[in-house]
Design a protein around this motif. Sequence first.
Motif, PDB file in Angstrom:
ATOM      1  N   ARG A 165       0.837  -1.207   0.000  1.00  0.00           N
ATOM      2  CA  ARG A 165       0.000   0.000   0.000  1.00  0.00           C
ATOM      3  C   ARG A 165       0.871   1.255   0.000  1.00  0.00           C
ATOM      4  NH1 ARG A 165      -3.384  -3.362   3.649  1.00  0.00           N
ATOM      5  NH2 ARG A 165      -5.267  -3.856   2.465  1.00  0.00           N
ATOM      6  N   ASP A 166       1.976   1.214   0.757  1.00  0.00           N
ATOM      7  CA  ASP A 166       2.881   2.365   0.812  1.00  0.00           C
ATOM      8  C   ASP A 166       3.519   2.682  -0.532  1.00  0.00           C
ATOM      9  OD1 ASP A 166       2.356   2.707   3.516  1.00  0.00           O
ATOM     10  OD2 ASP A 166       4.248   1.813   4.186  1.00  0.00           O
ATOM     11  N   VAL A 167       3.685   1.666  -1.398  1.00  0.00           N
ATOM     12  CA  VAL A 167       4.288   1.917  -2.716  1.00  0.00           C
ATOM     13  C   VAL A 167       3.219   2.107  -3.795  1.00  0.00           C
ATOM     14  CG1 VAL A 167       6.483   0.802  -2.150  1.00  0.00           C
ATOM     15  CG2 VAL A 167       4.671  -0.547  -3.260  1.00  0.00           C
ATOM     16  N   GLY A 168       1.967   2.352  -3.372  1.00  0.00           N
ATOM     17  CA  GLY A 168       0.923   2.721  -4.324  1.00  0.00           C
ATOM     18  C   GLY A 168      -0.002   1.612  -4.787  1.00  0.00           C
ATOM     19  N   LYS A 169       0.073   0.455  -4.164  1.00  0.00           N
ATOM     20  CA  LYS A 169      -0.824  -0.653  -4.538  1.00  0.00           C
ATOM     21  C   LYS A 169      -2.096  -0.519  -3.697  1.00  0.00           C
ATOM     22  CE  LYS A 169       2.641  -2.154  -6.942  1.00  0.00           C
ATOM     23  NZ  LYS A 169       2.775  -1.731  -8.299  1.00  0.00           N
ATOM     24  N   ALA A 170      -3.053   0.239  -4.204  1.00  0.00           N
ATOM     25  CA  ALA A 170      -4.273   0.533  -3.453  1.00  0.00           C
ATOM     26  C   ALA A 170      -5.242  -0.640  -3.429  1.00  0.00           C
ATOM     27  CB  ALA A 170      -4.966   1.759  -4.052  1.00  0.00           C
TER      28      ALA A 170
END
Length: 108
Positions: free
Chosen positions: A82-87
Amino acid sequence: MHVECVRQVDASEPDADGTYEYHYEYDVYRFTQDGLCFVARSYTDTSDEAHFLCLESDGQRRLLADADLGHPLFLAAAAHLRDVGKAHLNWLSGRGNGYEAVPSRRAV
Protein backbone atom coordinates in the motif's frame (compact mmCIF):
# COMPACT_ATOMS: atom_id res chain seq x y z
CA MET A 1 11.25 -8.10 6.90
CA HIS A 2 13.32 -8.47 3.75
CA VAL A 3 11.63 -7.21 0.57
CA GLU A 4 12.68 -8.28 -2.90
CA CYS A 5 11.08 -7.01 -6.12
CA VAL A 6 12.02 -8.50 -9.49
CA ARG A 7 10.62 -7.38 -12.87
CA GLN A 8 9.63 -10.27 -15.13
CA VAL A 9 8.34 -10.53 -18.69
CA ASP A 10 6.32 -13.41 -20.09
CA ALA A 11 5.90 -13.03 -23.85
CA SER A 12 5.56 -15.01 -27.02
CA GLU A 13 8.13 -14.68 -29.76
CA PRO A 14 7.36 -11.71 -32.01
CA ASP A 15 5.97 -12.49 -35.45
CA ALA A 16 7.42 -11.09 -38.69
CA ASP A 17 5.75 -7.73 -38.01
CA GLY A 18 7.16 -7.58 -34.49
CA THR A 19 3.76 -8.23 -32.93
CA TYR A 20 3.46 -10.45 -29.87
CA GLU A 21 0.68 -12.99 -29.45
CA TYR A 22 0.90 -12.25 -25.71
CA HIS A 23 3.08 -10.00 -23.57
CA TYR A 24 2.82 -9.67 -19.79
CA GLU A 25 5.17 -7.55 -17.71
CA TYR A 26 4.97 -7.72 -13.94
CA ASP A 27 6.86 -7.36 -10.68
CA VAL A 28 7.17 -10.29 -8.29
CA TYR A 29 7.46 -9.24 -4.65
CA ARG A 30 8.91 -11.57 -2.02
CA PHE A 31 8.45 -10.66 1.65
CA THR A 32 10.69 -12.83 3.83
CA GLN A 33 11.26 -13.16 7.56
CA ASP A 34 12.22 -16.08 9.82
CA GLY A 35 11.94 -18.70 7.08
CA LEU A 36 8.53 -17.56 5.82
CA CYS A 37 7.95 -15.83 2.50
CA PHE A 38 4.76 -14.30 1.11
CA VAL A 39 4.84 -13.90 -2.68
CA ALA A 40 2.84 -11.25 -4.55
CA ARG A 41 2.63 -10.10 -8.17
CA SER A 42 1.75 -6.74 -9.71
CA TYR A 43 1.24 -6.27 -13.45
CA THR A 44 2.71 -3.08 -14.88
CA ASP A 45 -0.48 -2.23 -16.79
CA THR A 46 -2.49 -2.25 -13.53
CA SER A 47 0.17 -0.74 -11.31
CA ASP A 48 -2.24 0.14 -8.47
CA GLU A 49 -3.04 -3.56 -7.94
CA ALA A 50 -1.14 -6.47 -6.40
CA HIS A 51 -2.10 -10.08 -5.84
CA PHE A 52 -0.74 -12.31 -3.08
CA LEU A 53 -0.11 -15.72 -4.65
CA CYS A 54 1.31 -18.08 -2.05
CA LEU A 55 3.26 -18.70 1.12
CA GLU A 56 6.64 -20.42 1.10
CA SER A 57 7.94 -22.13 4.22
CA ASP A 58 10.79 -24.64 4.65
CA GLY A 59 11.18 -24.97 0.88
CA GLN A 60 7.49 -25.76 0.39
CA ARG A 61 4.99 -23.56 -1.44
CA ARG A 62 1.28 -23.56 -0.66
CA LEU A 63 -1.81 -21.51 -1.38
CA LEU A 64 -2.80 -18.96 1.19
CA ALA A 65 -5.47 -19.70 3.79
CA ASP A 66 -7.77 -17.27 5.59
CA ALA A 67 -5.63 -17.53 8.74
CA ASP A 68 -2.55 -16.28 6.84
CA LEU A 69 -4.18 -12.87 6.37
CA GLY A 70 -3.62 -12.14 10.06
CA HIS A 71 0.03 -13.20 10.16
CA PRO A 72 2.31 -10.28 11.15
CA LEU A 73 4.50 -10.79 8.06
CA PHE A 74 1.45 -10.72 5.77
CA LEU A 75 0.21 -7.54 7.46
CA ALA A 76 3.65 -5.91 7.03
CA ALA A 77 3.78 -7.02 3.39
CA ALA A 78 0.32 -5.60 2.69
CA ALA A 79 1.29 -2.32 4.38
CA HIS A 80 4.45 -2.14 2.26
CA LEU A 81 2.51 -2.68 -0.96
CA ARG A 82 0.00 0.00 0.00
CA ASP A 83 2.88 2.36 0.81
CA VAL A 84 4.29 1.92 -2.72
CA GLY A 85 0.92 2.72 -4.32
CA LYS A 86 -0.82 -0.65 -4.54
CA ALA A 87 -4.27 0.53 -3.45
CA HIS A 88 -6.07 -2.66 -4.53
CA LEU A 89 -4.76 -5.83 -2.91
CA ASN A 90 -6.13 -9.33 -3.56
CA TRP A 91 -5.12 -12.81 -2.51
CA LEU A 92 -5.41 -16.11 -4.35
CA SER A 93 -7.99 -17.99 -2.30
CA GLY A 94 -9.12 -20.54 -4.87
CA ARG A 95 -12.75 -19.64 -4.20
CA GLY A 96 -15.11 -17.97 -6.66
CA ASN A 97 -13.03 -16.35 -9.41
CA GLY A 98 -9.89 -17.34 -7.49
CA TYR A 99 -9.10 -13.96 -5.91
CA GLU A 100 -10.54 -12.10 -2.95
CA ALA A 101 -9.86 -8.62 -1.64
CA VAL A 102 -7.37 -8.28 1.19
CA PRO A 103 -9.07 -6.60 4.14
CA SER A 104 -7.60 -3.20 4.93
CA ARG A 105 -6.82 -4.35 8.48
CA ARG A 106 -6.96 -7.71 10.16
CA ALA A 107 -6.46 -8.64 13.79
CA VAL A 108 -3.70 -11.13 14.55
